[in-house]
Design a protein around this motif. Structure first.
Motif, PDB file in Angstrom:
ATOM      1  N   SER A 183       0.834  -1.196   0.000  1.00  0.00           N
ATOM      2  CA  SER A 183       0.000   0.000   0.000  1.00  0.00           C
ATOM      3  C   SER A 183       0.867   1.243   0.000  1.00  0.00           C
ATOM      4  N   CYS A 184       0.405   2.266  -0.670  1.00  0.00           N
ATOM      5  CA  CYS A 184       1.057   3.567  -0.660  1.00  0.00           C
ATOM      6  C   CYS A 184      -0.002   4.569  -0.219  1.00  0.00           C
ATOM      7  N   VAL A 185       0.171   5.097   0.969  1.00  0.00           N
ATOM      8  CA  VAL A 185      -0.778   6.076   1.509  1.00  0.00           C
ATOM      9  C   VAL A 185      -0.247   7.465   1.208  1.00  0.00           C
ATOM     10  N   VAL A 186      -1.076   8.289   0.602  1.00  0.00           N
ATOM     11  CA  VAL A 186      -0.637   9.629   0.242  1.00  0.00           C
ATOM     12  C   VAL A 186      -1.383  10.664   1.069  1.00  0.00           C
ATOM     13  N   SER A 187      -0.746  11.788   1.272  1.00  0.00           N
ATOM     14  CA  SER A 187      -1.363  12.903   1.984  1.00  0.00           C
ATOM     15  C   SER A 187      -0.825  14.201   1.412  1.00  0.00           C
ATOM     16  N   LEU A 214      -5.225  11.902  -5.312  1.00  0.00           N
ATOM     17  CA  LEU A 214      -4.892  10.985  -6.398  1.00  0.00           C
ATOM     18  C   LEU A 214      -5.609  11.356  -7.693  1.00  0.00           C
ATOM     19  N   ASP A 215      -6.606  12.215  -7.607  1.00  0.00           N
ATOM     20  CA  ASP A 215      -7.292  12.688  -8.812  1.00  0.00           C
ATOM     21  C   ASP A 215      -6.375  13.538  -9.693  1.00  0.00           C
ATOM     22  N   ASP A 216      -5.312  14.053  -9.101  1.00  0.00           N
ATOM     23  CA  ASP A 216      -4.486  15.032  -9.809  1.00  0.00           C
ATOM     24  C   ASP A 216      -3.119  14.516 -10.238  1.00  0.00           C
ATOM     25  N   TYR A 217      -2.720  13.358  -9.732  1.00  0.00           N
ATOM     26  CA  TYR A 217      -1.347  12.903  -9.966  1.00  0.00           C
ATOM     27  C   TYR A 217      -1.284  11.432 -10.359  1.00  0.00           C
ATOM     28  N   CYS A 218      -0.196  11.134 -11.031  1.00  0.00           N
ATOM     29  CA  CYS A 218       0.178   9.747 -11.296  1.00  0.00           C
ATOM     30  C   CYS A 218       1.032   9.253 -10.133  1.00  0.00           C
ATOM     31  N   ILE A 219       0.825   8.018  -9.747  1.00  0.00           N
ATOM     32  CA  ILE A 219       1.659   7.385  -8.729  1.00  0.00           C
ATOM     33  C   ILE A 219       2.395   6.220  -9.367  1.00  0.00           C
ATOM     34  N   GLY A 220       3.680   6.224  -9.184  1.00  0.00           N
ATOM     35  CA  GLY A 220       4.499   5.145  -9.716  1.00  0.00           C
ATOM     36  C   GLY A 220       5.049   4.271  -8.618  1.00  0.00           C
ATOM     37  N   TRP A 221       5.216   3.010  -8.941  1.00  0.00           N
ATOM     38  CA  TRP A 221       5.906   2.069  -8.052  1.00  0.00           C
ATOM     39  C   TRP A 221       7.266   1.762  -8.663  1.00  0.00           C
ATOM     40  N   PHE A 222       8.256   1.765  -7.813  1.00  0.00           N
ATOM     41  CA  PHE A 222       9.610   1.444  -8.201  1.00  0.00           C
ATOM     42  C   PHE A 222      10.164   0.418  -7.214  1.00  0.00           C
ATOM     43  N   ARG A 223      11.245  -0.213  -7.596  1.00  0.00           N
ATOM     44  CA  ARG A 223      11.908  -1.124  -6.663  1.00  0.00           C
ATOM     45  C   ARG A 223      13.406  -1.066  -6.877  1.00  0.00           C
ATOM     46  N   GLN A 224      14.107  -1.373  -5.805  1.00  0.00           N
ATOM     47  CA  GLN A 224      15.561  -1.397  -5.865  1.00  0.00           C
ATOM     48  C   GLN A 224      16.067  -2.629  -5.142  1.00  0.00           C
ATOM     49  N   ALA A 225      16.659  -3.515  -5.900  1.00  0.00           N
ATOM     50  CA  ALA A 225      17.254  -4.715  -5.329  1.00  0.00           C
ATOM     51  C   ALA A 225      18.671  -4.398  -4.875  1.00  0.00           C
ATOM     52  N   PRO A 226      19.200  -5.177  -3.948  1.00  0.00           N
ATOM     53  CA  PRO A 226      20.564  -4.927  -3.460  1.00  0.00           C
ATOM     54  C   PRO A 226      21.568  -4.876  -4.598  1.00  0.00           C
ATOM     55  N   GLY A 283       0.999  -9.075 -15.939  1.00  0.00           N
ATOM     56  CA  GLY A 283       0.393 -10.362 -15.654  1.00  0.00           C
ATOM     57  C   GLY A 283       0.643 -10.853 -14.245  1.00  0.00           C
ATOM     58  N   ARG A 284       1.688 -10.384 -13.608  1.00  0.00           N
ATOM     59  CA  ARG A 284       1.954 -10.777 -12.213  1.00  0.00           C
ATOM     60  C   ARG A 284       1.640  -9.651 -11.237  1.00  0.00           C
ATOM     61  N   PHE A 285       1.880  -8.415 -11.670  1.00  0.00           N
ATOM     62  CA  PHE A 285       1.687  -7.261 -10.796  1.00  0.00           C
ATOM     63  C   PHE A 285       0.483  -6.445 -11.274  1.00  0.00           C
ATOM     64  N   THR A 286      -0.286  -5.957 -10.327  1.00  0.00           N
ATOM     65  CA  THR A 286      -1.449  -5.136 -10.644  1.00  0.00           C
ATOM     66  C   THR A 286      -1.476  -3.924  -9.722  1.00  0.00           C
ATOM     67  N   ILE A 287      -1.644  -2.764 -10.329  1.00  0.00           N
ATOM     68  CA  ILE A 287      -1.740  -1.527  -9.560  1.00  0.00           C
ATOM     69  C   ILE A 287      -3.187  -1.056  -9.573  1.00  0.00           C
ATOM     70  N   SER A 288      -3.660  -0.645  -8.426  1.00  0.00           N
ATOM     71  CA  SER A 288      -5.004  -0.088  -8.309  1.00  0.00           C
ATOM     72  C   SER A 288      -4.975   1.025  -7.273  1.00  0.00           C
ATOM     73  N   LYS A 289      -6.100   1.722  -7.159  1.00  0.00           N
ATOM     74  CA  LYS A 289      -6.121   2.796  -6.167  1.00  0.00           C
ATOM     75  C   LYS A 289      -7.522   3.043  -5.659  1.00  0.00           C
ATOM     76  N   ASN A 290      -7.573   3.652  -4.503  1.00  0.00           N
ATOM     77  CA  ASN A 290      -8.819   4.077  -3.891  1.00  0.00           C
ATOM     78  C   ASN A 290      -8.686   5.579  -3.657  1.00  0.00           C
ATOM     79  N   ASN A 291      -9.277   6.356  -4.528  1.00  0.00           N
ATOM     80  CA  ASN A 291      -9.117   7.806  -4.431  1.00  0.00           C
ATOM     81  C   ASN A 291      -9.685   8.360  -3.122  1.00  0.00           C
ATOM     82  N   ALA A 292     -10.784   7.793  -2.673  1.00  0.00           N
ATOM     83  CA  ALA A 292     -11.423   8.308  -1.461  1.00  0.00           C
ATOM     84  C   ALA A 292     -10.534   8.147  -0.232  1.00  0.00           C
ATOM     85  N   ASP A 293      -9.784   7.052  -0.204  1.00  0.00           N
ATOM     86  CA  ASP A 293      -8.911   6.781   0.940  1.00  0.00           C
ATOM     87  C   ASP A 293      -7.467   7.205   0.681  1.00  0.00           C
TER      88      ASP A 293
END
Length: 119
Positions: A19-23, A27-39, A63-73
């Protein structure tokens, strides 16, 4: 602000939802990206979800990863299935006005959450 949560130790083949909680913005105004960094590796783009809800993925993760969002929360999710040891990394969420795969385009970042895939 953005804060990523949910990283734990999971067995290969398992699933996990981050989960990524924003404040401070909506979320109506921006794109949110997920990134990762392995050792020892560069931080790489996983995927993004636009303000309108359109999703984009790194081809190797489709096919393995899915991004979704809940704008209200104000929460963005990263659902990860069929996890492999190579998915072990610190996962980050970040904000941008438009969805791009270039990490330099994202202006605000959350602290990462560690996902470890191991038996």
């Amino acid at each position: 602000q953005l804060q990523a949560f949910g990283g734990v130790l999971v067995q290969p083949g398992g699933s996990l939802r981050l989960s990524c909680v924003v404040s401070g913005f909506t979320l109506d105004d921006y794109c949110i990206g997920w990134f990762r960094q392995a050792p020892g590796k560069e931080r790489e783009w996983v995927g993004s979800i636009g303000a309108e809800g359109v999703t984009y993925y790194r081809s190797s993760m489709m096919g393995r990863f899915t991004i979704s969002k809940n704008n209200a929360d104000n929460i963005v999710y990263l659902q990860m299935n069929s996890l492999k040891p190579d998915d072990t990394a610190v996962y980050y969420c970040a904000r941008n006005e438009q969805c791009r795969s270039d990490r330099m385009a994202y202006d605000y970042w959350g602290q990462g959450t560690l996902v470890t895939v191991s038996s």
